[in-house]
Enzyme design. Structure first.
Site, PDB file in Angstrom:
ATOM      1  CB  SER A 158      -1.070  -0.074   1.158  1.00 50.35           C
ATOM      2  OG  SER A 158      -1.627  -1.083   1.093  1.00 50.35           O
ATOM      3  CB  ALA A 192      -3.610   0.648  -2.287  1.00 54.27           C
ATOM      4  CE  LYS A 193      -6.794  -1.966   6.328  1.00 52.76           C
ATOM      5  NZ  LYS A 193      -8.334  -1.807   6.098  1.00 52.76           N
ATOM      6  N   GLY A 194      -5.256   2.828   1.821  1.00 55.78           N
ATOM      7  CA  GLY A 194      -4.782   4.346   2.210  1.00 55.78           C
ATOM      8  C   GLY A 194      -5.642   5.020   3.100  1.00 55.78           C
ATOM      9  CE1 TYR A 200     -10.863   1.543   5.464  1.00 51.31           C
ATOM     10  CE2 TYR A 200      -8.891   2.194   4.321  1.00 51.31           C
ATOM     11  CZ  TYR A 200     -10.003   1.308   4.881  1.00 51.31           C
ATOM     12  OH  TYR A 200      -9.637  -0.045   4.413  1.00 51.31           O
TER      13      TYR A 200
END
Ligand code: PPE
Length: 304
Positions: A62, A156-158, A162
């Site tokens: 990520s 991708a855990k950005g 969120y």
């Protein structure tokens, strides 16, 4: 949320209350960060972190996707996570690593901002409620679309992305539901605000592909493999809203959510409104594996 004793920041353990950052941190203003959520479980032979190395590797991926320099090795951070559980006396819990641009630059270009790496751990119970795990939750399709591939990288855990999940989640709660379901720009099911979705229809277990805007969840991958090895027919395929209305079973997967049955979609009962046999089997296989009760994938358990 209950505090633990220590948080690891940039190489050192600091007391929980002193784990602070400057208000002019780049990541706070522009969402320039990447993070992970990992669970540790008690087993008969000690505390095991579920797919710890895979999670840290996803953090590395990520960060790479968002152009955040990654100054640690995966192995080093794996050790830090284990150490953090030990020093905090946690026999089970949730681990939250996060890396982001700190101070040193304002304005969108993060060049010159210091890269920070922080890992915290605490106890976290059932994400969507104990009741939800047992009897299922009520979800509604959100009026917000999942941020699309042309605007963001849903896989991708950005941190910045969120806000999309937060808007969907708060709107769903306000309307009286437990969780939001997000469609992508093509009207296909992407995922929940913080979970992947599975659906059972005509004997086949489906989950949307990452190209539909879903995170390549590690729980998703694990449950997919466990069910496949248990003899179920699995498929990564496009899912429409109507598919869900016609589905026999629907459930969510995620580190925090584990395997949570969905009993209603848009006020329509899923199947007969009770968690079905595949959902129950997925729960059994997953919970049995993470607690080391089933010896199906011992390589997924990383003991501290
Ligand atoms: N989709 C999204 C958008 C997501 O945030 C998660 C994890 C998943 C799918 C499932 O991925 P995995 O955990 O690898 O199976 N959400 C994390 C954060 C939840 C939160 O509220 O914070 C989690 O479950 O830890």
């Amino acid at each position: 949320m209950e505090a633990t004793e220590h948080i690891w920041m940039d190489g050192a353990l600091v007391p929980w209350d002193e784990a602070k950052i400057h208000v002019l941190s780049h990541g706070l203003h522009y969402g320039t960060g990447a993070f992970e959520g990992i669970r540790a479980y008690e087993t008969d032979t000690g505390t095991a972190v579920f797919r710890l190395t895979d999670h840290i590797d996803r953090l590395r991926r990520s960060a790479k996707a968002f152009g955040i320099p990654f100054e640690y090795s995966v192995e080093e951070l794996v050790e830090v996570c284990k150490e953090l559980l030990r020093v905090n006396g946690l026999r089970s819990g949730y681990i939250r690593p996060i890396t982001f641009f700190g101070t040193g630059s304002m304005g969108l270009n993060p060049a010159g901002a210091k890269v920070r790496m922080v890992i915290a751990a605490w106890e976290w119970g059932a994400y969507l409620g104990e009741e939800g795990l047992q009897n299922g939750i009520r979800v509604a399709v959100s009026s917000w679309r999942r941020i699309g591939q042309n605007s963001f990288m849903p896989d991708a855990k950005g941190t910045g992305g969120y806000i999309n999940s937060v808007m969907a989640k708060t709107a769903a709660i306000k309307a009286g539901y437990d969780e939001a379901l997000l469609l992508n720009d093509d009207g296909l099911i992407a995922e929940g605000s913080g979970e992947n979705l599975f659906m059972v229809r005509r004997g086949v277990v489906h989950t949307p592909p990452t190209s539909a805007g879903a995170l390549d969840g590690l729980t998703r991958r694990s449950v997919y493999q466990l069910l496949e090895e248990d003899g179920y027919t699995m498929s990564e395929s496009a899912i429409t809203r109507t598919d869900l209305y016609y589905a026999d079973e629907v459930f969510f997967t995620g580190t925090a959510a584990e395997v949570t049955p969905v009993r209603e979609v848009d006020d329509r009962p899923v199947g007969d409104g009770k968690p079905g046999p595949v959902t129950r089997r997925a729960q059994e296989l997953f919970m049995g594996t993470v607690h080391g009760k089933l010896d199906l994938h011992p390589e997924w358990l990383e003991y501290i």
